[in-house]
Scaffold this active site. Sequence first.
Site, PDB file in Angstrom:
ATOM      1  N   SER A 244       0.832  -1.197   0.000  1.00 42.95           N
ATOM      2  CA  SER A 244       0.000   0.000   0.000  1.00 42.95           C
ATOM      3  C   SER A 244       0.868   1.249   0.000  1.00 42.95           C
ATOM      4  O   SER A 244       1.973   1.247   0.544  1.00 42.95           O
ATOM      5  CB  SER A 244      -0.875  -0.025   1.263  1.00 42.95           C
ATOM      6  OG  SER A 244      -1.455   1.235   1.502  1.00 42.95           O
TER       7      SER A 244
ATOM      8  N   TYR B 234      -1.738  -1.319  11.018  1.00 42.47           N
ATOM      9  CA  TYR B 234      -2.008  -1.877   9.683  1.00 42.47           C
ATOM     10  C   TYR B 234      -0.872  -1.521   8.723  1.00 42.47           C
ATOM     11  O   TYR B 234      -0.284  -2.387   8.075  1.00 42.47           O
ATOM     12  CB  TYR B 234      -3.334  -1.363   9.106  1.00 42.47           C
ATOM     13  CG  TYR B 234      -3.433  -1.606   7.630  1.00 42.47           C
ATOM     14  CD1 TYR B 234      -3.199  -0.583   6.713  1.00 42.47           C
ATOM     15  CD2 TYR B 234      -3.690  -2.881   7.145  1.00 42.47           C
ATOM     16  CE1 TYR B 234      -3.235  -0.822   5.353  1.00 42.47           C
ATOM     17  CE2 TYR B 234      -3.737  -3.128   5.787  1.00 42.47           C
ATOM     18  CZ  TYR B 234      -3.500  -2.090   4.892  1.00 42.47           C
ATOM     19  OH  TYR B 234      -3.530  -2.336   3.549  1.00 42.47           O
TER      20      TYR B 234
ATOM     21  N   LYS C 158       2.281  -3.855   6.655  1.00 38.77           N
ATOM     22  CA  LYS C 158       2.691  -3.814   5.240  1.00 38.77           C
ATOM     23  C   LYS C 158       4.198  -3.593   5.140  1.00 38.77           C
ATOM     24  O   LYS C 158       4.890  -4.244   4.367  1.00 38.77           O
ATOM     25  CB  LYS C 158       1.937  -2.710   4.493  1.00 38.77           C
ATOM     26  CG  LYS C 158       0.466  -2.980   4.294  1.00 38.77           C
ATOM     27  CD  LYS C 158       0.231  -4.284   3.532  1.00 38.77           C
ATOM     28  CE  LYS C 158      -1.245  -4.606   3.404  1.00 38.77           C
ATOM     29  NZ  LYS C 158      -1.485  -5.926   2.772  1.00 38.77           N
TER      30      LYS C 158
END
Length: 339
Positions: A126, A153, A157
Amino acid sequence: MIKVLVTGGTGYIGSHTTVELQNNGYEVIIVDNLANSNAGVVDSIERITGIRPTFEKVDCTDDATMKKVFAAYPGIKGIIHFAADKAVGESVEKPLKYYRNNIDSLLTLLELMPKNGVESIVFSSSCTVYGQPSPEYLPVSEQAPIQPATSPYGNTKQINEEIIRDAIHSGAPYKSIVLRYFNPIGAHPTSEIGELPSGVPQNLVPFLTQTAAGIRKELSVFGNDYNTPDGSCIRDYINVVDLAKAHVIAMDRMLKNRSGVALEYFNLGTGKGLSVLELIHAFEKATGVKVPYKIVARREGDIEQIWADPNYANEVLGWKAVESIEDTLRSAWKWQQRT
Ligand code: NAD
Ligand code: WQD
């Protein structure tokens, strides 16, 4: 037929990618634990392509069951790893759930790949790994600095990208392409598949379409006092089908064209930044439907502006986002009217 395992394949991006993989002659095996999707998506995929993907309801963090999947479907050559929890806000409240799920699922796959002859993995990353790029790094290329994550979150990643990097550096017998998505929106033109947010949508476009449909009273615009032309935040909204097509090209590059490079990163965006207010007006123009909204306070954790420099993906992958924002928003609206 080349077999590809799509984890999270009944999810939003995974389902659209499964359609494009099938359209390009791949045999798809979906594993998904249905934590954020439903098995009916398999039927929808079949209605689109005429090919029913194999589907196993499996948790990717479950080593023993994943071992059985590879044994049941020998000859898997590639993996596209979508399976993850992805709600930024929830990750702040439940960090351990995110670290357990998002990191364990990748580790399970990486450990099983060499034992089953799997040669490549595409990882869903992302643009969140870039944080708020400083002005000299906008638009954002793959050379922009990775900044400390602003949520658990986002950290999963970054950690997963590092795990892949270190595994390949150690001589792991597989290749990887890391795809850093900007803001995927829209739905398949057939309206058979699209985004299925559970509960109150956190993301802009699903909340906007639910407001347009009268499900929500009005859209809250999180701040118009940012240092942007109209004061609202800027993002790079990319059509989900355009995004899905990039995954097929990435898999082709590793399995068919054999680029020879073990690890590559690509930013997947349109290269155009759009503010929240511009997106609302684009939706109203594209659909003729008014969207009641009000300006409210900023949302904590939001970055001000980010959009991609997609030149590297354009040149090296030969991929480009082609769908217009108007057609993309119309696809989202058509999907909303179906669900
Ligand atoms: P999604 O929630 O629609 O799809 C994820 C799928 O994974 C769901 O079907 C869910 O049931 C499944 N899943 C979750 N944990 C699993 C597990 N342990 N085992 C098996 N299945 C599991 O999300 P999405 O929007 O399609 O995102 C797909 C990937 O792309 C995610 O990794 C996400 O972090 C990443 N991503 C999404 C966006 C976005 O805006 N949608 C942006 C950047 C990156
Ligand atoms: C877009 C813009 C909001 C809702 C998130 C994750 C990112 C990725 C994509 C997984 C922002 C504004 C939103 C609303 C609003 N997900 N907004 N009212 O925050 O750019 O990215 O989803 O990888 O990691 O961070 O997307 O759609 O939530 O917000 O004004 O009701 O819309 O402030 O400027 P975001 P978003």
